[in-house]
Scaffold this active site. Sequence first.
Site, short mmCIF file in Angstrom:
data_model
loop_
_atom_site.label_atom_id
_atom_site.label_comp_id
_atom_site.label_asym_id
_atom_site.label_seq_id
_atom_site.Cartn_x
_atom_site.Cartn_y
_atom_site.Cartn_z
N ARG A 165 0.85 -1.20 0.00
CA ARG A 165 0.00 0.00 0.00
C ARG A 165 0.88 1.24 0.00
O ARG A 165 1.50 1.57 1.01
CB ARG A 165 -0.94 0.02 1.20
CG ARG A 165 -1.78 1.29 1.26
CD ARG A 165 -3.03 1.18 2.13
NE ARG A 165 -2.75 1.06 3.54
CZ ARG A 165 -3.69 1.18 4.50
NH1 ARG A 165 -4.96 1.41 4.15
NH2 ARG A 165 -3.39 1.04 5.77
N ASP A 449 -4.28 3.10 13.80
CA ASP A 449 -3.44 3.72 12.78
C ASP A 449 -3.91 5.16 12.58
O ASP A 449 -4.64 5.70 13.41
CB ASP A 449 -3.42 2.90 11.49
CG ASP A 449 -4.77 2.87 10.77
OD1 ASP A 449 -5.68 3.64 11.13
OD2 ASP A 449 -4.91 2.06 9.82
#
Length: 534
Positions: A165, A449
């Site tokens: 990612r 996150d």
Amino acid sequence: MAATTGVEITGPMHERYDQILTDDALALVAELHRRFEGRRQELLAARARRQEQISAGADLDFPPETRHIREDPSWQVAPPAPGITDRRMEITGPTDRKMTVNALNSGAKVWLADFEDANTPLWENMIGGQLNLRDALDRTIDFTTPEGKSYALKDDAELASIIVRPRGWHLDEKHILVDGRRAAGGIVDFALYLFHCAQRQLDKGKGPYFYLPKLESHLEARLWNDIFTAAQEHLGIPRGTIRATVLIETIPAAFEMEEILYELREHSSGLNAGRWDYLFSIIKVHRTRGRAFLLPERNAVTMTAPFMRAYTELLVRTCHKRGAHAIGGMAAFIPSRRDPEVNERALAKVRDDKARESGDGFDGSWVAHPDLVPVAKEVFDGVLGDAPNQLGRLREDVSVKAQDLLAVDSAEGGITEAGLRGNINVALQYLSAWLGGNGAVAVHNLMEDAATAEISRSQIWQWLHNDVTLDDGPKVTRDLVRRLIDEESQAIREQHGEAFDPDLFARAMELFTEVSLADDYVEFLTLPAYERMP
């Protein structure tokens, strides 16, 4: 450091960095920057224009100009690629050496190797992560803790397939300049990995695969598709070798799922329900639209809320209609070796969540910790059996209208002082770790996150600017928020004891206070945060 013509490296060159930042790899970065940076900037400007329209009262809808794409039954995405036909269990995490080893050994089918929300874009993290991925594919990676515990890849095990990612379109890489301008972080992450690892993956019978974050339109997907084509031509690898799964984690993208698949169709491997960032996007996009778009506090919003059910069911139907994988959301629980009761309750929630997803037709789902892989995999095994996916479940029973996706006020739950304190507490702990170089942080038995801090500060900003009164207390004001920040900071200091870093925490407090209480909303918290990093 001067590299290939027109490219300047301003970050320090640590050991082995020259193995990643080669002239040929940087030439690919430079070519992609020069060809596509102008379009990236145009698309970022288009985001801002759409936000102005929504703030002025316009509602999102399925675009009438692309109706022909949605109504055309003839097109499909490319067949599932080698190594990612079966994606029933995916683990996510940053690309540090320990996580790289643990993720590949976890028993998951896929590892999302994260340069984005679970990672801090510290220079050492970005280039070190590229080295770790290359070492992992060469099976030369290992790791030893300061206490002497060793980690290495299992000799005979089938390792998880890697899907990288890269950073979202909004983030730059300030340590790589092309013709005097910062390169896009996403292009840097993509190009360096592709250059060094594409052939390594092909030699293993797989390929270079990617997760694309925070897209807001099919035109942004088209940009990625054109970059894929250009990069494959540059490296001389077949067109369609690259495959990408798009995270539907912004509410504008939820209205363009089919169009996003269409733009990427020869490079597409599906869509993912990025639910935490999706909640952040709902708040962000509708932040000035009043009580109809006020979410209750974060922990009260579950995946069974009608507007979230509409989002996930539409995603499955859209993907399977076009032959694409539908991947479910994150189970963020971190198992505790000290509290079995907490584990039992949390694991029951994880099972319920994965049972809902597998029952809805998802082909796989995410976990954040290796200990959750067996639990979640067992649930999907029970539905999939020996089949690699559920692409045959077309979900033609699903019909979702624009108002279903926008029915935010259907979420049950309130806004309390405990919820306000929770936003402050978790965000301060996360940001202090983020500024110190750690983007995946265990807080209160959850793996947090960047979406955590984004939801937290965005809710506070929205509550403040929409004159919200707490269910059990006063109106949300700047003075109240500042007082609670001070109180939660003291509680965190006492909780962490000698591990408390006063410098990092002071910087986190300053940043969080700034973006939560600002007159003007900051589009991404990570933008000012990145400028505070070396």
